[in-house]
Design a protein around this motif. Structure first.
Motif, PDB file in Angstrom:
ATOM      1  N   PRO A 230      -0.660 -29.216  29.019  1.00 43.24           N
ATOM      2  CA  PRO A 230      -1.942 -28.669  28.585  1.00 43.24           C
ATOM      3  C   PRO A 230      -2.619 -27.852  29.682  1.00 43.24           C
ATOM      4  N   GLY A 231      -3.329 -26.829  29.269  1.00 38.82           N
ATOM      5  CA  GLY A 231      -4.032 -25.988  30.239  1.00 38.82           C
ATOM      6  C   GLY A 231      -4.170 -24.576  29.708  1.00 38.82           C
ATOM      7  N   LEU A 232      -4.769 -23.746  30.539  1.00 38.33           N
ATOM      8  CA  LEU A 232      -4.951 -22.349  30.177  1.00 38.33           C
ATOM      9  C   LEU A 232      -3.775 -21.554  30.742  1.00 38.33           C
ATOM     10  N   TYR A 233      -3.178 -20.716  29.900  1.00 36.25           N
ATOM     11  CA  TYR A 233      -1.988 -19.971  30.304  1.00 36.25           C
ATOM     12  C   TYR A 233      -2.183 -18.472  30.192  1.00 36.25           C
ATOM     13  N   LEU A 244      -1.619 -11.812  43.079  1.00 37.83           N
ATOM     14  CA  LEU A 244      -2.677 -12.799  42.839  1.00 37.83           C
ATOM     15  C   LEU A 244      -2.682 -13.867  43.926  1.00 37.83           C
ATOM     16  N   ALA A 248      -5.737 -14.891  46.305  1.00 38.21           N
ATOM     17  CA  ALA A 248      -6.204 -16.283  46.318  1.00 38.21           C
ATOM     18  C   ALA A 248      -6.209 -16.832  47.747  1.00 38.21           C
ATOM     19  N   HIS A 251      -9.110 -15.571  49.653  1.00 40.76           N
ATOM     20  CA  HIS A 251     -10.298 -16.308  49.206  1.00 40.76           C
ATOM     21  C   HIS A 251     -10.381 -17.657  49.914  1.00 40.76           C
ATOM     22  N   PHE A 381       3.408 -16.935  42.852  1.00 39.60           N
ATOM     23  CA  PHE A 381       1.996 -17.134  43.191  1.00 39.60           C
ATOM     24  C   PHE A 381       1.867 -18.214  44.261  1.00 39.60           C
ATOM     25  N   TRP A 413       2.274 -18.732  32.696  1.00 40.70           N
ATOM     26  CA  TRP A 413       1.824 -19.298  33.973  1.00 40.70           C
ATOM     27  C   TRP A 413       0.557 -20.102  33.714  1.00 40.70           C
ATOM     28  N   ILE A 415      -2.694 -21.356  34.608  1.00 41.11           N
ATOM     29  CA  ILE A 415      -3.687 -20.866  35.572  1.00 41.11           C
ATOM     30  C   ILE A 415      -4.278 -22.055  36.341  1.00 41.11           C
ATOM     31  N   PRO A 416      -4.178 -22.017  37.662  1.00 40.10           N
ATOM     32  CA  PRO A 416      -4.676 -23.167  38.434  1.00 40.10           C
ATOM     33  C   PRO A 416      -6.204 -23.124  38.563  1.00 40.10           C
ATOM     34  N   ALA A 417      -6.795 -24.298  38.717  1.00 41.58           N
ATOM     35  CA  ALA A 417      -8.221 -24.344  39.045  1.00 41.58           C
ATOM     36  C   ALA A 417      -8.360 -23.977  40.518  1.00 41.58           C
ATOM     37  N   ILE A 418      -9.476 -23.355  40.862  1.00 43.19           N
ATOM     38  CA  ILE A 418      -9.675 -22.941  42.257  1.00 43.19           C
ATOM     39  C   ILE A 418      -9.577 -24.163  43.185  1.00 43.19           C
ATOM     40  N   LEU A 421      -6.234 -25.062  44.762  1.00 44.01           N
ATOM     41  CA  LEU A 421      -5.611 -24.222  45.787  1.00 44.01           C
ATOM     42  C   LEU A 421      -5.747 -24.895  47.148  1.00 44.01           C
TER      43      LEU A 421
ATOM     44  N   LEU B 332     -12.462 -14.942  41.570  1.00 48.66           N
ATOM     45  CA  LEU B 332     -11.044 -15.278  41.532  1.00 48.66           C
ATOM     46  C   LEU B 332     -10.605 -15.785  40.155  1.00 48.66           C
ATOM     47  N   MET B 333     -11.407 -16.631  39.548  1.00 48.32           N
ATOM     48  CA  MET B 333     -11.013 -17.174  38.249  1.00 48.32           C
ATOM     49  C   MET B 333     -10.988 -16.076  37.196  1.00 48.32           C
ATOM     50  N   PHE B 336      -7.752 -14.281  37.622  1.00 41.42           N
ATOM     51  CA  PHE B 336      -6.624 -15.038  37.055  1.00 41.42           C
ATOM     52  C   PHE B 336      -6.563 -14.865  35.542  1.00 41.42           C
ATOM     53  N   TRP B 342      -4.062 -18.027  26.727  1.00 45.30           N
ATOM     54  CA  TRP B 342      -4.070 -18.957  25.605  1.00 45.30           C
ATOM     55  C   TRP B 342      -4.120 -20.384  26.129  1.00 45.30           C
ATOM     56  N   GLU B 343      -4.663 -21.227  25.300  1.00 49.18           N
ATOM     57  CA  GLU B 343      -4.894 -22.603  25.705  1.00 49.18           C
ATOM     58  C   GLU B 343      -3.816 -23.487  25.093  1.00 49.18           C
ATOM     59  N   VAL B 344      -3.186 -24.307  25.892  1.00 44.50           N
ATOM     60  CA  VAL B 344      -2.252 -25.293  25.351  1.00 44.50           C
ATOM     61  C   VAL B 344      -2.940 -26.645  25.407  1.00 44.50           C
ATOM     62  N   LYS B 345      -3.019 -27.313  24.240  1.00 41.71           N
ATOM     63  CA  LYS B 345      -3.761 -28.592  24.212  1.00 41.71           C
ATOM     64  C   LYS B 345      -2.816 -29.781  24.182  1.00 41.71           C
TER      65      LYS B 345
END
Lengths: 610, 345
Positions: A230-233, A244, A248, A251, A381, A413, A415-418, A421, B332-333, B336, B342-345
């Motif tokens: 699960p997460g944002l891709y 990127l 990062a 930053h 990344f 991919w 996306i990692p939370a800041i 990092l 930065l976010m 990204f 897209w969100e994978v749940k």
């Protein structure tokens, strides 16, 4: 007419045509839509070095392969299930790669006598039964595209150019994908040319509609979303990922990013990407040559930037004297080598892993640098961040090896939370008391004192340095000491990197040990063989210098170790020399990644049956 | 730490502040000593905090220069000083960046970096120590050695045609080009001060004597008895007049220069070519630059030409500032997620 919908677990599609047919564009549009639909995917663009090779020729064929799936996948697929061939040359070049009963969607209008001759066909393969066993679907792509564009004021040539969108529309229909993302893209891309915009949209819709209405297609397919963590891709290529990652890292370090680079295939996209990020304070210099590319970066590093230079094999060769300079001056520097086929100009657009020796040893003198390698497009990344972290912490150049396959290939991919990092905040030396340019900290790193700091004026350069003071020194004993100290510093990094992890049994008969871009093919092979009940294990090196501390010990826990590489056995050579372990080498240098079947075959030959 | 916060406190800088305790290892009698002395003399008055000077060099005798200046310094690799210096200046436009280099370093192995630094107009001050020989490698001909020169690598005479650094610099529209000589301390200081005041690439070609491998190369220009007749000192707004008795002038007939006698009464100073340092056209400066190859013409010293052009380092920063202003500081976010996500749940 009502069509059946068949659910598939995974599909491998290849688009192929002239290098001017827009196959890379078609492929990447299909990729983006597939990614948005939640499939796991892996891509393999394969294009000639010539920008517009003569139309219809075998050497001008450009291809884009995409493997998408409802489960976790690792490679762009060994053999396509579907080939979209825009002309006879595209068919001829790609036929040998296809699955036995693959579907071939061919633009029959392009199979005229001229193109057949260019592709060295004596008779038309769409008619002479030579394609028996394949599911051949001839589509009058050019004619249908022209018909769809009827009434638009465009030349025949311009109308011809829209046929890739027709093909794309047809494939979207076949795999039950939405048109919207591509329409949005067309709207944005051609906003200044109303007619071309309209034409491409019409062609796309016409292709989709053709699938729906024609009786040739009785079935359409669906590949359900993959069950990823699960997460944002987003979809990400290796080159984008490096860009990127460097932003990062800047930053996280709290200092500006500076890139010195010179255009070279297949690394240029990193320069393109970073040139866009002005509002992150990123300074990019497109230098006059490769040497200047690294030298401006060294100048920026000396004065307090996170400095990087990006290149490919021949460019790295040109930079090497300057890499040595950054070894001697002990300045942080990230050097990205997107490996391609060599030697010399070699195969500029094809992938290879043959720069490992160059990265490790390609300099005069004892010149140790930290060498890392990314394993997937997304991992580019993380390894770019890691390369920066190590460069800054240890005041050393770090070479990050990626390759053409990782650079141009893409995958979803996460996306990692800041906050995820790594911490790598930089503090410059400002304290005058006790300052010596080569007085080292507990990590053997010297202080970073940048111009503009009162009282810390000092001189560094490529001549040997006296220990601690950093003055020029020709003292022979001092040289011996400094050579060993620089080596010790790089070796010491082994205490700051993860151990080599073993997947599967921790000891046993066979370990497959890879590095860099072969990760996907090896993982897929091992997964398949494990599920069939074979006994084997897998490990992957991302740190080549220094290697993880437990590497030798891991090797010795296995009776046999197989090292697959896209070179003539460079890692195998190093492992044998370093650990006195007789690893077995599997090599291939065809400008393409391993197919998992090739690795499987070798494994079976080593361990026999189960 | 931002450079703007850095200020020099306390007493005014002196020559001593720019001297390092290290032994200078140039050969006794080398022209380099004079260049170092003049630079140390002018540096305190350039209105630059000591810590904001950076000296960058390549390889060769001249490139040891940074070791003897008590500033930040970087002794680079052969030919690459302009590239390294470009990196320093672009990363940190607040610094005063100087390059010490020689004819082999800058014009042979570093030729590419030289022309591109000049073309971009990076705000660098380049001191070209031109002794027309390779000194540190012990006496091979250099790109500025005269044709026919006998050296270790040209026992039968050099076949190469020499390079004209001033003409090359003009060809890439360098915004400040001057020439001086090691034996004229005052003039060299003047040129250094003028270069320092110039915003953009400033090239000073210094005719410098190598007393070991090419001794006397410039004797005819530097020795008191010959100097007045063999040199002409360029001054803005002044006619080109030279000679022991100021009795020779340069006239320009169209594009053709001629040396004229001012003592015969046929010509006066009013007939002579008046030097315009700020000439918008490079044509006259180019003609001047070729005097070195023309018989009976004096060798020009002084500022050939200086013009105004945006600096590369300034424009890089400006673009960043403008885009940051229009797009907002980078997040930065947001970067990204700038592609379709897209969100994978």
């Amino acid at each position: 007419m009502e069509k059946d919908v068949q659910v598939l677990e995974d599909v491998t599609v290849r688009f192929a045509g002239d290098s001017g047919d827009g196959m890379q564009l078609t492929g990447s549009q299909f990729t983006n839509t597939t990614a948005l639909a939640g499939n796991d995917l892996s891509t393999l663009p394969d294009y000639p070095a010539e920008i517009r090779a003569p139309a219809g020729t075998l050497y001008g064929v450009s291809g884009f392969q995409l493997h998408f799936s409802s489960s976790d996948i690792q490679t762009p697929g060994d053999s396509p299930d579907v080939l979209v061939a825009m002309n006879p040359a595209a068919l001829k070049v790609n036929l040998r790669d296809l699955k036995k009963n693959a579907t071939i969607i061919a633009n029959e209008n392009a199979f005229d006598s001229k193109n057949l001759k260019l592709a060295e066909y004596e008779t038309n393969p769409l008619e002479d039964k030579s394609l028996e066993g394949y599911n051949v679907i001839p589509v009058p792509l050019t004619k249908l595209t022209h018909a769809a564009l009827d009434g638009l004021t465009l030349s025949m040539k311009e109308k011809d150019r829209c046929k890739n969108f027709f093909a794309l529309g047809l494939m979207f229909w076949l795999y039950s994908k939405p048109l919207e993302p591509t329409i949005e893209w067309i709207e944005e891309k051609f906003k200044k040319n109303e007619t071309v915009k309209e034409a491409n949209k019409r062609a796309l819709h016409a292709g989709y509609g053709y699938g729906d209405t024609t009786e040739i297609f009785t079935t359409r397919y669906e590949v359900e979303p993959a069950k990823l963590t699960p997460g944002l891709y987003r979809n990400l290529s290796g080159n984008e990922a490096v860009a990127l990652g460097l932003v990062a890292a800047s930053h996280q370090a709290g200092i500006p990013l500076f890139l010195g680079s010179y255009p070279i295939t297949p690394a240029s996209d990193i320069l393109h990407e970073l040139s866009r990020y002005k509002n992150f304070g990123v300074k990019t210099v497109q230098a006059e040559d490769e040497i200047a590319g690294i030298c401006v970066a060294i100048g920026a590093s000396f004065s307090g930037s996170l400095a990087a230079t990006t290149t490919s094999g021949p460019g790295l060769a040109l930079k090497m004297e300057a890499v040595g300079l950054s070894v001697m001056t002990e300045l942080p520097l990230v050097i990205v080598d997107v490996q391609r086929g060599g030697p010399s100009t070699g195969l500029p657009t094809k992938t290879e892993q043959a720069d490992l020796f160059q990265a490790m040893y390609g300099r005069n003198g004892e010149s140790p640098v930290c060498v890392l390698a990314a394993s997937t497009p997304g991992d580019c990344f993380h390894m770019a961040v890691e390369a920066s972290r190590l460069a800054l912490k240890y005041m050393t150049p770090v070479i990050l090896l990626t390759d053409g396959y990782l650079a141009n290939g893409s995958e979803p991919w996460k996306i990692p939370a800041i906050e995820e990092l790594p911490e790598m905040k930089v503090t410059f030396r400002t304290e005058k008391e006790g300052f010596f340019p080569y007085l080292r900290d507990e990590n053997y790193a010297r202080p970073w004192a940048i111009p503009g700091t009162p009282g810390l004026e000092h001189r560094i350069g490529g001549l040997e340095k006296a220990n601690i003071t950093g003055h020029v020194s020709y003292d022979t004993k001092n040289h011996d000491f400094m050579v060993r100290t620089r080596a010790k510093k790089v070796k010491h990094i082994e205490n700051d990197i993860p151990d080599l992890e073993v997947r599967g049994e921790k000891s046993g008969d066979l370990l497959i040990l890879g590095w860099g871009g072969t990760y996907g093919a090896i993982t897929e092979t091992v997964t398949r063989l494990l599920s069939k009940g074979y006994k084997l294990s897998q490990a992957h090196l991302k740190y080549l210098n220094p290697m993880p501390k437990n590497t030798g010990e891991v090797l010795k826990r296995f009776k046999q170790v197989l090292v697959p590489e896209i070179n003539l056995g460079q890692l195998a050579y190093i492992l044998r020399a370093e650990y006195l372990y007789p690893v077995e080498s599997l090599t291939k240098v065809e400008g393409l990644p391993f197919k998992s079947s090739e690795i499987e075959e070798k494994i079976i030959s080593m361990i026999g049956g189960k | 730490m931002s450079a703007q916060e850095v200020k020099t406190e306390g007493a005014k800088l002196t020559v001593k502040d720019f001297q390092t305790p290290h032994d200078i290892r140039w050969c006794p009698g080398c022209g380099d000593y004079s260049i170092l002395a003049q630079m140390q003399r002018v540096s305190p008055d350039l209105n630059v905090a000591k810590e904001n000077f950076v000296w960058v060099s390549g390889i060769g005798c001249s490139s040891r220069f940074p070791y003897y200046m008590d500033t930040y310094g970087f002794h680079g690799i052969h030919g690459r000083a302009p590239a390294i210096a470009t990196g320093v200046k672009v990363a940190r436009p607040d610094l005063s960046v100087w390059v010490a280099t020689g004819d082999g370093d800058l014009l042979s192995i570093g030729g590419n970096h030289f022309i591109h630094a000049c073309r971009r107009n990076v705000d660098l001050k380049i001191l070209l120590f031109n002794n027309r020989i390779y000194g540190l490698t012990k006496g091979q001909f250099s790109p500025t050695s005269e044709k026919g020169k006998k050296t270790k690598s040209t026992p039968y005479g050099a076949i190469d045609h020499p390079f004209n650094p001033v003409a090359v610099a003009l060809g890439v529209d360098t915004t400040f080009i001057a020439r001086t000589m090691d034996r004229d301390a005052k003039h060299m200081q003047l040129m250094m001060n003028r270069a320092a005041a110039h915003k953009g690439t400033a090239l000073i070609e210094v005719y410098q004597n190598c007393n070991i491998f090419n001794d006397g190369a410039y004797e005819h220009l530097t020795e008191k008895d010959q100097k007045p007749d063999t040199t002409v000192f360029l001054e803005h707004g002044k006619p080109l007049i030279f000679g022991k008795n100021k009795d020779k002038g340069i006239r320009l007939n169209g594009f053709t220069p001629a040396v004229v006698d001012l003592s015969s009464g046929q010509f006066t100073a009013d007939d002579c070519w008046v030097h315009d340092e700020f000439d918008k056209s490079p044509v006259r400066a180019t003609i001047l630059s070729h005097f070195t190859e023309m018989e009976d013409f004096p060798v020009p010293f002084g500022i050939f030409r200086q013009t105004t052009k945006n600096t590369y380092d300034g424009d890089v920063q400006q673009q960043i500032d403008d885009i940051t202003k229009s797009q907002g500081k980078g997040d930065l976010m947001k970067l990204f997620t700038s592609a379709n996500t897209w969100e994978v749940k």
